[in-house]
Enzyme design. Sequence first.
Site, mmCIF file in Angstrom:
data_model
loop_
_atom_site.group_PDB
_atom_site.id
_atom_site.type_symbol
_atom_site.label_atom_id
_atom_site.label_comp_id
_atom_site.label_asym_id
_atom_site.label_seq_id
_atom_site.Cartn_x
_atom_site.Cartn_y
_atom_site.Cartn_z
ATOM 1 N N ILE A 57 0.804 -1.802 -0.058
ATOM 2 C CA ILE A 57 -0.142 -0.334 0.126
ATOM 3 C C ILE A 57 0.946 1.490 0.122
ATOM 4 O O ILE A 57 0.436 2.322 -0.225
ATOM 5 C CB ILE A 57 -0.700 0.366 1.046
ATOM 6 C CG1 ILE A 57 -0.783 -0.495 2.857
ATOM 7 C CG2 ILE A 57 -2.279 -1.891 0.695
ATOM 8 C CD1 ILE A 57 -1.087 0.226 3.850
ATOM 9 N N SER A 120 -9.273 1.169 15.363
ATOM 10 C CA SER A 120 -9.122 0.531 16.228
ATOM 11 C C SER A 120 -9.525 1.352 17.571
ATOM 12 O O SER A 120 -9.420 2.473 17.686
ATOM 13 C CB SER A 120 -7.605 1.070 16.180
ATOM 14 O OG SER A 120 -6.646 0.275 17.884
ATOM 15 N N TYR A 144 1.333 3.408 16.906
ATOM 16 C CA TYR A 144 0.708 2.906 16.335
ATOM 17 C C TYR A 144 -1.364 3.264 16.187
ATOM 18 O O TYR A 144 -1.688 4.135 15.651
ATOM 19 C CB TYR A 144 0.504 1.148 17.100
ATOM 20 C CG TYR A 144 -0.803 0.834 16.303
ATOM 21 C CD1 TYR A 144 -0.525 -0.088 14.973
ATOM 22 C CD2 TYR A 144 -2.004 0.492 16.588
ATOM 23 C CE1 TYR A 144 -1.752 -0.529 14.434
ATOM 24 C CE2 TYR A 144 -3.189 -0.138 16.531
ATOM 25 C CZ TYR A 144 -2.998 -1.302 15.504
ATOM 26 O OH TYR A 144 -4.658 -1.687 15.134
HETATM 27 C C1 UD1 Z 1 -3.786 -4.011 22.128
HETATM 28 C C2 UD1 Z 1 -4.840 -2.920 20.745
HETATM 29 C C3 UD1 Z 1 -6.275 -3.166 20.305
HETATM 30 C C4 UD1 Z 1 -5.319 -4.069 18.952
HETATM 31 C C5 UD1 Z 1 -4.581 -5.192 19.908
HETATM 32 C C6 UD1 Z 1 -4.261 -6.332 18.793
HETATM 33 C C7 UD1 Z 1 -4.700 -1.048 22.878
HETATM 34 C C8 UD1 Z 1 -4.998 -0.365 24.218
HETATM 35 N N1 UD1 Z 1 -5.365 -1.846 22.020
HETATM 36 O O1 UD1 Z 1 -4.856 -4.852 22.542
HETATM 37 O O2 UD1 Z 1 -6.207 -1.741 20.203
HETATM 38 O O3 UD1 Z 1 -6.303 -4.205 18.403
HETATM 39 O O4 UD1 Z 1 -3.871 -5.183 20.922
HETATM 40 O O5 UD1 Z 1 -3.392 -7.120 19.177
HETATM 41 O O6 UD1 Z 1 -3.254 -0.504 21.998
HETATM 42 N N2 UD1 Z 1 -1.861 -11.189 27.739
HETATM 43 C C9 UD1 Z 1 -1.335 -12.615 28.779
HETATM 44 N N3 UD1 Z 1 -0.623 -13.488 28.522
HETATM 45 C C10 UD1 Z 1 -0.645 -13.181 27.109
HETATM 46 C C11 UD1 Z 1 -0.938 -12.280 26.412
HETATM 47 C C12 UD1 Z 1 -1.799 -10.739 26.150
HETATM 48 O O7 UD1 Z 1 -2.234 -12.141 30.087
HETATM 49 O O8 UD1 Z 1 0.228 -14.370 26.217
HETATM 50 C C13 UD1 Z 1 -3.044 -9.860 28.236
HETATM 51 C C14 UD1 Z 1 -2.745 -8.304 27.969
HETATM 52 O O9 UD1 Z 1 -1.135 -8.242 28.442
HETATM 53 C C15 UD1 Z 1 -3.852 -7.440 28.530
HETATM 54 C C16 UD1 Z 1 -4.666 -8.814 27.508
HETATM 55 O O10 UD1 Z 1 -3.814 -10.108 27.776
HETATM 56 O O11 UD1 Z 1 -4.049 -7.451 29.331
HETATM 57 C C17 UD1 Z 1 -4.866 -8.333 25.904
HETATM 58 O O12 UD1 Z 1 -4.146 -8.664 25.073
HETATM 59 P P1 UD1 Z 1 -3.838 -8.092 23.787
HETATM 60 O O13 UD1 Z 1 -4.639 -9.928 23.023
HETATM 61 O O14 UD1 Z 1 -2.059 -7.913 22.784
HETATM 62 O O15 UD1 Z 1 -4.507 -7.109 23.173
HETATM 63 P P2 UD1 Z 1 -4.714 -5.465 24.050
HETATM 64 O O16 UD1 Z 1 -3.267 -5.123 24.387
HETATM 65 O O17 UD1 Z 1 -6.299 -5.481 25.335
#
Ligand code: UD1
Length: 304
Positions: A57, A120, A144
Amino acid sequence: MLKGKNIIVTGGAGFIGSHIAEALAPGNSVKIIDNLYTGLKSNIGSVKEFEFCNADITDRERIAKELREIDIVFHEGANVRIPDSIKNPQFDATVNIIGTLNVLEASRINDIQNVVFAASTSVYGDPVELPMTEGHPLNPKSPYAVGKRACEDYMKIYNELYGIKTVCLRYFNVYGPRQRADSPYSGVISIFADRLKNGKEVIVYGDGEQSRDFVNVKDVVTANILAAGSGRSGIYNVGSGTEITLNGLIKMMAGILKLKPEVVYRKKRQGDVRRSLADLTKIKKELGFEPEIRLEEGLREVLL
Ligand code: UD1
């Protein structure tokens, strides 16, 4: 609902883009643009009758050429890795901001009437009130998120200047089949699913009491189709309208797999939001969106 249209999906070999292409290929002419940086050819194996363009893109001339004779653009192509945007903000801005401008300019030049953009929830930053409406204050916390916010403004300006119907869909935490699990910053459901199925412990950053609004990719596809056919411009939340803590999520996933999960708790991630929950009033009222896949049902598809 959309029939006989010439459709482009940028990022069409990615997780969300491939589901949009798959849903629209029957009955429409679908062209997928992807540079396969994070997208995968295997994601579009199940899409019938599509044209694939290995294009970037950021390639302005190529994008202008590929968007000829197109009716609707679903712009999903982006750098989706937030940590990469912190390490290399120029790269993120080039792909996400300049790439989006290329798509908008190509749409203007080619007289395209509808652009639907993958926005997002990261634009909100820490929630000051829940559930979050589209009017919630914006406080981007990463390059981002800054880029996604800028793109929303470009979408608005292209509507005002040129009359292109531009819809920004602020995705909450999207999950579903084909979401990659191979990076620590992949969506948490895909990581947990992968680890639980392989008999590994799951790692929770923080106490596990943080909550998220997980929306199934099929509902996200529905929101995209409704947006494209609505004749409207604007910003809409796309979530499930429900929240669950990570501890609750693990319990639900383990229940489906009938196993006792091993959970390791680590230090909270920097910048992690505590709670997230979409207010869906606007999208329900204006686009007729109704999330249909309950989390447990969607998890079954991912896990079994
Ligand atoms: C973030 C972004 C969101 C994006 C998403 C996609 C922000 C506020 N949000 O969301 O816009 O669409 O990423 O990647 O920036 N976790 C664990 N263990 C793991 C992986 C994750 O505990 O192995 C926790 C993270 O710390 C978080 C939650 O799970 O508290 C969700 O994580 P994740 O799926 O990466 O998404 P977000 O951080 O909510």
